[in-house]
Design an enzyme around this catalytic site. Structure first.
Site, PDB file in Angstrom:
ATOM      1  N   ASN A 187      27.653 -13.512 -20.503  1.00  0.00           N
ATOM      2  CA  ASN A 187      26.440 -13.772 -19.713  1.00  0.00           C
ATOM      3  C   ASN A 187      25.392 -14.294 -20.696  1.00  0.00           C
ATOM      4  O   ASN A 187      24.814 -13.519 -21.451  1.00  0.00           O
ATOM      5  CB  ASN A 187      25.988 -12.471 -19.043  1.00  0.00           C
ATOM      6  CG  ASN A 187      24.663 -12.631 -18.324  1.00  0.00           C
ATOM      7  OD1 ASN A 187      24.139 -13.734 -18.190  1.00  0.00           O
ATOM      8  ND2 ASN A 187      24.115 -11.505 -17.854  1.00  0.00           N
ATOM      9  N   LYS A 239      22.551 -15.435 -20.111  1.00  0.00           N
ATOM     10  CA  LYS A 239      21.163 -15.185 -19.667  1.00  0.00           C
ATOM     11  C   LYS A 239      20.323 -16.447 -19.870  1.00  0.00           C
ATOM     12  O   LYS A 239      20.860 -17.550 -19.760  1.00  0.00           O
ATOM     13  CB  LYS A 239      20.595 -13.965 -20.395  1.00  0.00           C
ATOM     14  CG  LYS A 239      21.540 -12.764 -20.277  1.00  0.00           C
ATOM     15  CD  LYS A 239      20.914 -11.458 -20.615  1.00  0.00           C
ATOM     16  CE  LYS A 239      21.940 -10.345 -20.414  1.00  0.00           C
ATOM     17  NZ  LYS A 239      21.420  -9.027 -20.619  1.00  0.00           N
ATOM     18  N   HIS A 294      22.875  -9.109 -10.903  1.00  0.00           N
ATOM     19  CA  HIS A 294      22.624  -8.567 -12.248  1.00  0.00           C
ATOM     20  C   HIS A 294      21.353  -7.715 -12.190  1.00  0.00           C
ATOM     21  O   HIS A 294      20.408  -8.050 -11.465  1.00  0.00           O
ATOM     22  CB  HIS A 294      22.478  -9.701 -13.264  1.00  0.00           C
ATOM     23  CG  HIS A 294      22.459  -9.191 -14.667  1.00  0.00           C
ATOM     24  ND1 HIS A 294      21.324  -8.664 -15.234  1.00  0.00           N
ATOM     25  CD2 HIS A 294      23.442  -9.070 -15.591  1.00  0.00           C
ATOM     26  CE1 HIS A 294      21.626  -8.246 -16.458  1.00  0.00           C
ATOM     27  NE2 HIS A 294      22.898  -8.488 -16.698  1.00  0.00           N
ATOM     28  N   GLU A 344      18.930  -7.471 -14.085  1.00  0.00           N
ATOM     29  CA  GLU A 344      17.687  -8.187 -14.395  1.00  0.00           C
ATOM     30  C   GLU A 344      17.182  -8.921 -13.160  1.00  0.00           C
ATOM     31  O   GLU A 344      15.978  -9.019 -12.934  1.00  0.00           O
ATOM     32  CB  GLU A 344      17.915  -9.153 -15.580  1.00  0.00           C
ATOM     33  CG  GLU A 344      18.028  -8.368 -16.886  1.00  0.00           C
ATOM     34  CD  GLU A 344      18.922  -8.991 -17.942  1.00  0.00           C
ATOM     35  OE1 GLU A 344      19.231 -10.189 -17.860  1.00  0.00           O
ATOM     36  OE2 GLU A 344      19.314  -8.250 -18.867  1.00  0.00           O
ATOM     37  N   GLU A 374      27.461  -2.068 -14.986  1.00  0.00           N
ATOM     38  CA  GLU A 374      26.545  -2.232 -16.114  1.00  0.00           C
ATOM     39  C   GLU A 374      25.410  -1.205 -16.035  1.00  0.00           C
ATOM     40  O   GLU A 374      24.414  -1.416 -15.345  1.00  0.00           O
ATOM     41  CB  GLU A 374      25.928  -3.633 -16.076  1.00  0.00           C
ATOM     42  CG  GLU A 374      26.935  -4.742 -16.236  1.00  0.00           C
ATOM     43  CD  GLU A 374      26.306  -5.993 -16.846  1.00  0.00           C
ATOM     44  OE1 GLU A 374      26.831  -6.459 -17.855  1.00  0.00           O
ATOM     45  OE2 GLU A 374      25.281  -6.462 -16.330  1.00  0.00           O
ATOM     46  N   GLY A 408      21.503  -4.581 -23.470  1.00  0.00           N
ATOM     47  CA  GLY A 408      20.622  -5.130 -24.508  1.00  0.00           C
ATOM     48  C   GLY A 408      19.967  -4.064 -25.369  1.00  0.00           C
ATOM     49  O   GLY A 408      19.023  -4.338 -26.096  1.00  0.00           O
ATOM     50  N   SER A 415      25.942  -3.737 -23.950  1.00  0.00           N
ATOM     51  CA  SER A 415      26.130  -3.615 -25.397  1.00  0.00           C
ATOM     52  C   SER A 415      27.596  -3.604 -25.830  1.00  0.00           C
ATOM     53  O   SER A 415      27.971  -2.903 -26.767  1.00  0.00           O
ATOM     54  CB  SER A 415      25.387  -2.389 -25.935  1.00  0.00           C
ATOM     55  OG  SER A 415      23.992  -2.496 -25.663  1.00  0.00           O
TER      56      SER A 415
HETATM   57  P1  PGA Z   1      24.324  -6.955 -23.361  1.00  0.00           P
HETATM   58  O1  PGA Z   1      24.125  -7.518 -21.865  1.00  0.00           O
HETATM   59  O2  PGA Z   1      25.774  -7.147 -23.716  1.00  0.00           O
HETATM   60  O3  PGA Z   1      23.412  -7.806 -24.215  1.00  0.00           O
HETATM   61  O4  PGA Z   1      23.943  -5.525 -23.358  1.00  0.00           O
HETATM   62  C1  PGA Z   1      25.088  -7.323 -20.878  1.00  0.00           C
HETATM   63  C2  PGA Z   1      24.636  -7.936 -19.581  1.00  0.00           C
HETATM   64  O5  PGA Z   1      23.446  -7.847 -19.248  1.00  0.00           O
HETATM   65  O6  PGA Z   1      25.449  -8.536 -18.845  1.00  0.00           O
END
Ligand code: PGA
Length: 249
Positions: free
Chosen positions: A10, A12, A95, A97, A167, A173, A213
Site C-alpha cells: 500500500n 499510500k 483502509h 485512514e 489491520e 505506521g 508494521s
Molecule cells: P504500515 O501500513 O505497514 O506502514 O504499518 C500498513 C497499511 O496501512 O496498510
C-alpha cells in the site's frame, strides 16, 4: 484447502508518476515469485505508468480507493470502470485512514464492494480496531460488526474471491506490530465470521492478510499462521525490503 499467498504494497500518498516508474524498476526483480500474488496499490495518478511498467511481470496493480457510482457529477472521484479499463485488478476498500480522515462508513463500503465486484475488480477490504477498542476487550465484536455490515447482501461466490486485510489501527505506521498470536486470533475470527454468514467453503477460500508494521523481520512468522494468507504492507512496500517480504518462507 491451499490458499495462494498474497502480498500487497500500500503505497499510500507516496511517489510521483516518474518515481513510480523508478521504484517499479528497482522492485521488479526483487518480487519475482511463482507462488505468491504480488500487488502494488498505487496512488490514482500513478496507475497508468504503473500498469505500463509492470506489463509482462508477475506484479498486479491495485487502486487505494474508488467511488460506488458509474459516472457523473462526483468531482475528484474515480469510477470502477476507469480502474478496470486502465488494467487495475485490485482495489483497497475501507483502509482505516480513509475511514478516519475521509469519514468512510460501512454503508458506503458496502456499496463500493458491490460495485467493485460488478466490474470484476478484486477488493482488499480492510478492517481493524483502535487501541481503545482493544483495551476495552471489544476487538472481535467490533471486527465482526465491520465484516457483517461491509459484506451485507454480497453473495458467497464473490466473497470467496476477495481479500480481507486485518489491520489493527494501533499497529499501522507505528512500528508496533501485533503479536503473531493477536494477528492469528483476529484473522481466524474473521474466517469464522465468514463461515457463520456463508459456509465453510467460502471461509476456506477467502484470503485474509495481516497489515500493520509488517517488515522483513516479522513477515515469515506472521504469514506462517494458519489463517494469515499474506500481508498488506505500507512503509516497507516502498523499499527493497518488500522483496524479502514477498519471498519470505
Ligand atoms: P504500515 O501500513 O505497514 O506502514 O504499518 C500498513 C497499511 O496501512 O496498510
Amino acid at each position: 484447502m491451499e490458499r495462494r499467498r498474497i502480498v500487497a504494497g500500500n503505497w499510500k500518498m507516496n511517489m510521483t508518476p516518474a518515481k513510480t516508474v523508478e521504484l517499479i524498476a528497482t522492485l521488479r526483480p526483487l518480487v519475482e515469485s511463482l507462488d505468491v500474488d504480488v500487488v502494488f496499490c498505487v496512488p490514482a495518478i500513478d496507475i497508468v505508468p504503473a500498469i505500463t511498467a509492470t506489463r509482462g511481470t508477475n506484479i498486479a496493480i491495485g487502486a487505494q480507493n474508488m467511488y460506488f457510482e458509474e459516472s457523473g457529477a462526483y468531482t475528484g472521484e474515480i469510477s470502477p470502470q476507469m480502474l478496470k479499463e486502465a488494467g487495475v485488478k485490485y482495489v483497497i476498500l475501507g483502509h482505516s485512514e480513509r475511514r478516519e480522515y475521509f469519514h468512510e462508513t460501512d454503508e458506503e463500503l458496502n456499496k463500493k464492494l458491490k460495485k467493485a465486484f460488478e466490474h470484476g475488480l478484486t477488493p482488499i477490504l480492510c478492517c481493524g480496531e483502535t487501541l481503545e477498542q482493544r483495551e476495552m476487550g471489544i476487538t472481535l465484536d467490533f471486527i465482526r460488526m465491520q465484516i457483517k455490515s461491509d459484506l451485507n447482501g454480497i453473495p458467497a461466490s464473490k466473497v470467496e474471491e476477495m481479500v480481507i486485510a486485518y489491520e489493527p489501527i494501533w499497529a499501522i505506521g507505528t512500528g508496533r506490530t501485533a503479536t503473531t498470536e493477536q494477528a492469528e486470533e483476529v484473522c481466524k475470527a474473521i474466517r469464522d465470521c465468514i463461515a457463520e454468514i456463508y459456509d465453510d467453503a467460502t471461509a476456506q477460500s477467502v484470503r485474509i492478510q495481516y497489515g500493520g508494521s509488517v517488515n522483513a523481520g516479522n513477515a515469515s512468522e506472521l504469514f506462517a499462521q494458519p489463517d494469515i494468507d499474506g500481508g498488506l504492507v505500507g512503509g516497507a512496500s516502498l523499499k527493497p525490503e518488500f522483496g524479502k517480504i514477498v519471498n519470505c518462507k
